[in-house]
Design a protein around this motif. Structure first.
Motif, PDB file in Angstrom:
ATOM      1  N   LYS A 190       1.844   3.485 -17.029  1.00  0.00           N
ATOM      2  CA  LYS A 190       2.335   4.865 -16.975  1.00  0.00           C
ATOM      3  C   LYS A 190       3.084   5.237 -18.252  1.00  0.00           C
ATOM      4  O   LYS A 190       2.933   6.353 -18.773  1.00  0.00           O
ATOM      5  CB  LYS A 190       3.236   5.051 -15.751  1.00  0.00           C
ATOM      6  CG  LYS A 190       2.472   5.056 -14.437  1.00  0.00           C
ATOM      7  CD  LYS A 190       3.397   5.311 -13.254  1.00  0.00           C
ATOM      8  CE  LYS A 190       2.615   5.416 -11.951  1.00  0.00           C
ATOM      9  NZ  LYS A 190       3.504   5.649 -10.789  1.00  0.00           N
ATOM     10  N   GLU A 191       3.891   4.322 -18.758  1.00  0.00           N
ATOM     11  CA  GLU A 191       4.624   4.584 -20.009  1.00  0.00           C
ATOM     12  C   GLU A 191       3.654   4.770 -21.169  1.00  0.00           C
ATOM     13  O   GLU A 191       3.857   5.641 -22.025  1.00  0.00           O
ATOM     14  CB  GLU A 191       5.585   3.430 -20.295  1.00  0.00           C
ATOM     15  CG  GLU A 191       6.766   3.371 -19.340  1.00  0.00           C
ATOM     16  CD  GLU A 191       7.620   2.133 -19.544  1.00  0.00           C
ATOM     17  OE1 GLU A 191       7.184   1.228 -20.309  1.00  0.00           O
ATOM     18  OE2 GLU A 191       8.705   2.052 -18.942  1.00  0.00           O
ATOM     19  N   VAL A 219       0.927  11.026 -16.892  1.00  0.00           N
ATOM     20  CA  VAL A 219       0.810   9.725 -16.232  1.00  0.00           C
ATOM     21  C   VAL A 219      -0.526   9.613 -15.492  1.00  0.00           C
ATOM     22  O   VAL A 219      -0.837   8.561 -14.930  1.00  0.00           O
ATOM     23  CB  VAL A 219       1.983   9.482 -15.248  1.00  0.00           C
ATOM     24  CG1 VAL A 219       3.284   9.345 -16.008  1.00  0.00           C
ATOM     25  CG2 VAL A 219       2.059  10.583 -14.201  1.00  0.00           C
ATOM     26  N   GLU A 246       3.698  -4.092 -10.001  1.00  0.00           N
ATOM     27  CA  GLU A 246       4.564  -2.968 -10.378  1.00  0.00           C
ATOM     28  C   GLU A 246       4.919  -2.997 -11.863  1.00  0.00           C
ATOM     29  O   GLU A 246       5.046  -1.956 -12.502  1.00  0.00           O
ATOM     30  CB  GLU A 246       5.852  -2.987  -9.541  1.00  0.00           C
ATOM     31  CG  GLU A 246       5.668  -2.646  -8.072  1.00  0.00           C
ATOM     32  CD  GLU A 246       5.000  -3.769  -7.279  1.00  0.00           C
ATOM     33  OE1 GLU A 246       4.995  -4.920  -7.777  1.00  0.00           O
ATOM     34  OE2 GLU A 246       4.473  -3.475  -6.190  1.00  0.00           O
ATOM     35  N   GLU A 247       5.061  -4.188 -12.415  1.00  0.00           N
ATOM     36  CA  GLU A 247       5.402  -4.326 -13.832  1.00  0.00           C
ATOM     37  C   GLU A 247       4.257  -3.832 -14.720  1.00  0.00           C
ATOM     38  O   GLU A 247       4.483  -3.148 -15.725  1.00  0.00           O
ATOM     39  CB  GLU A 247       5.720  -5.791 -14.142  1.00  0.00           C
ATOM     40  CG  GLU A 247       6.364  -6.024 -15.485  1.00  0.00           C
ATOM     41  CD  GLU A 247       6.829  -7.455 -15.679  1.00  0.00           C
ATOM     42  OE1 GLU A 247       7.142  -7.818 -16.834  1.00  0.00           O
ATOM     43  OE2 GLU A 247       6.873  -8.211 -14.685  1.00  0.00           O
ATOM     44  N   LYS A 272       3.982   0.045 -14.344  1.00  0.00           N
ATOM     45  CA  LYS A 272       5.021   0.727 -15.121  1.00  0.00           C
ATOM     46  C   LYS A 272       4.628   0.829 -16.589  1.00  0.00           C
ATOM     47  O   LYS A 272       4.760   1.889 -17.222  1.00  0.00           O
ATOM     48  CB  LYS A 272       6.351  -0.018 -14.984  1.00  0.00           C
ATOM     49  CG  LYS A 272       7.498   0.633 -15.738  1.00  0.00           C
ATOM     50  CD  LYS A 272       8.769  -0.200 -15.599  1.00  0.00           C
ATOM     51  CE  LYS A 272       9.905   0.424 -16.419  1.00  0.00           C
ATOM     52  NZ  LYS A 272      11.143  -0.412 -16.366  1.00  0.00           N
ATOM     53  N   THR A 273       4.118  -0.260 -17.153  1.00  0.00           N
ATOM     54  CA  THR A 273       3.679  -0.257 -18.550  1.00  0.00           C
ATOM     55  C   THR A 273       2.526   0.713 -18.748  1.00  0.00           C
ATOM     56  O   THR A 273       2.462   1.427 -19.753  1.00  0.00           O
ATOM     57  CB  THR A 273       3.257  -1.675 -18.981  1.00  0.00           C
ATOM     58  OG1 THR A 273       4.333  -2.583 -18.758  1.00  0.00           O
ATOM     59  CG2 THR A 273       2.873  -1.708 -20.449  1.00  0.00           C
ATOM     60  N   LYS A 322      -4.196   6.111 -10.319  1.00  0.00           N
ATOM     61  CA  LYS A 322      -3.535   4.802 -10.343  1.00  0.00           C
ATOM     62  C   LYS A 322      -4.582   3.739 -10.641  1.00  0.00           C
ATOM     63  O   LYS A 322      -5.629   3.699  -9.997  1.00  0.00           O
ATOM     64  CB  LYS A 322      -2.867   4.523  -8.987  1.00  0.00           C
ATOM     65  CG  LYS A 322      -2.105   3.213  -8.927  1.00  0.00           C
ATOM     66  CD  LYS A 322      -1.508   3.015  -7.550  1.00  0.00           C
ATOM     67  CE  LYS A 322      -0.797   1.667  -7.442  1.00  0.00           C
ATOM     68  NZ  LYS A 322      -0.231   1.425  -6.105  1.00  0.00           N
TER      69      LYS A 322
END
Length: 283
Positions: A88-89, A98, A81-82, A85-86, A67
């Protein structure tokens, strides 16, 4: 006979000497061969390790980024979190995982992907071995918010708009029907509205708490609308900073006067040399 015995004795000693010398030579020969072979094996092992090193670095769990460490310069516009998320994508799309190796992640590509979010002004990404990366994010700082129907957008000093929540206490701009986020806008009325806001703040004119919104729906007239009785204040267009500041200071005096009376005018027109104040008709 004595000479013959002496010759044999000397010959035996000579053979013995030759035998020792030969053994030494033989030992040296084998030793040289052994050293050469050892060096060759060592070189092969080193080359093999070099060849295997990239695979080890790319596949070892010791270097997997579980992470990223996300540091936000200021919070409220974008959440951790935003960004996560980007991230991981991006990793899933480019590395099929990931949790890729720290050596696999291309920082330039990751940075460009994150900067597609209009809320982000700039990003710095750093490696922190063995398995951490640090993402430092500076979100855009809104100077006003734009209302379009029920949607709320922030806009920064560079005229770049982005979606945001309607929680922050900011000057409100209305009258825009559509806009594109993430690119500098070229709306002249919007530029004038931001000029009004910046001059009010720079010269500490206490007007913003009195304003309901700044309406830029009319091409040649910027309207300030007050919270009390929605008094309309006409500023015109092609605003010149020095004259604008003078007019805003005069406006503050007028509004303070009417606040004491608790009777607010219908409109105030600042477009002309002589300020026009239209009182409401008493019923």
């Amino acid at each position: 006979m004595k000479h013959k015995g002496l010759a044999q004795q000397l010959s035996g000693r000579k053979d013995k000497w030759r035998s020792k010398k030969g053994r030494k030579r033989l030992i040296k020969t084998y030793l040289k061969r052994f050293i050469k072979l050892s060096i060759l094996i060592l070189v092969i092992v080193i080359l093999w390790q070099i060849i295997q090193l990239p695979f080890f670095l790319m596949s070892s769990h010791k270097f997997q980024v579980k992470k990223p460490i996300i540091i936000l310069e200021n919070k409220g516009i974008i959440e951790e979190e935003e960004i996560l998320k980007t991230f991981k994508e991006f990793c899933l799309k480019n590395y099929s995982s990931v949790e890729p190796s720290i050596f696999k992640i291309k920082f330039t590509d990751l940075k460009n992907t994150l900067l597609k979010n209009p809320k982000i002004e700039y990003i710095v990404i750093q490696r922190k071995f063995p398995k951490d990366i640090v993402i430092k994010v500076k979100p855009r700082k809104p100077v006003a918010k734009i209302l379009i129907d029920s949607r709320v957008f922030g806009i920064d000093k560079n005229l770049i708009a982005f979606k945001m929540e309607n929680e922050q206490e900011l000057p409100v701009i209305t009258g825009i029907r559509t806009l594109k986020t993430g690119i500098p806008l070229t709306n002249k009325e919007l530029t004038d509205a931001l000029l009004v806001i910046s001059q009010i703040k720079e010269h500490e004119i206490e007007l913003l708490p009195d304003l309901l919104c700044i309406d830029i729906a009319h091409q040649y007239d910027i309207l300030l609308i007050t919270k009390f009785d929605e008094t309309k204040i006409h500023l015109g267009h092609q605003l010149e900073p020095k004259r604008l500041v003078e007019r805003l200071k005069e406006l503050k005096i007028i509004l303070d006067y009417y606040r004491e009376k608790s009777e607010y005018p219908e409109y105030i027109d600042l477009r002309f040399d002589n300020i026009i104040v239209k009182d409401r008709e008493k019923i």
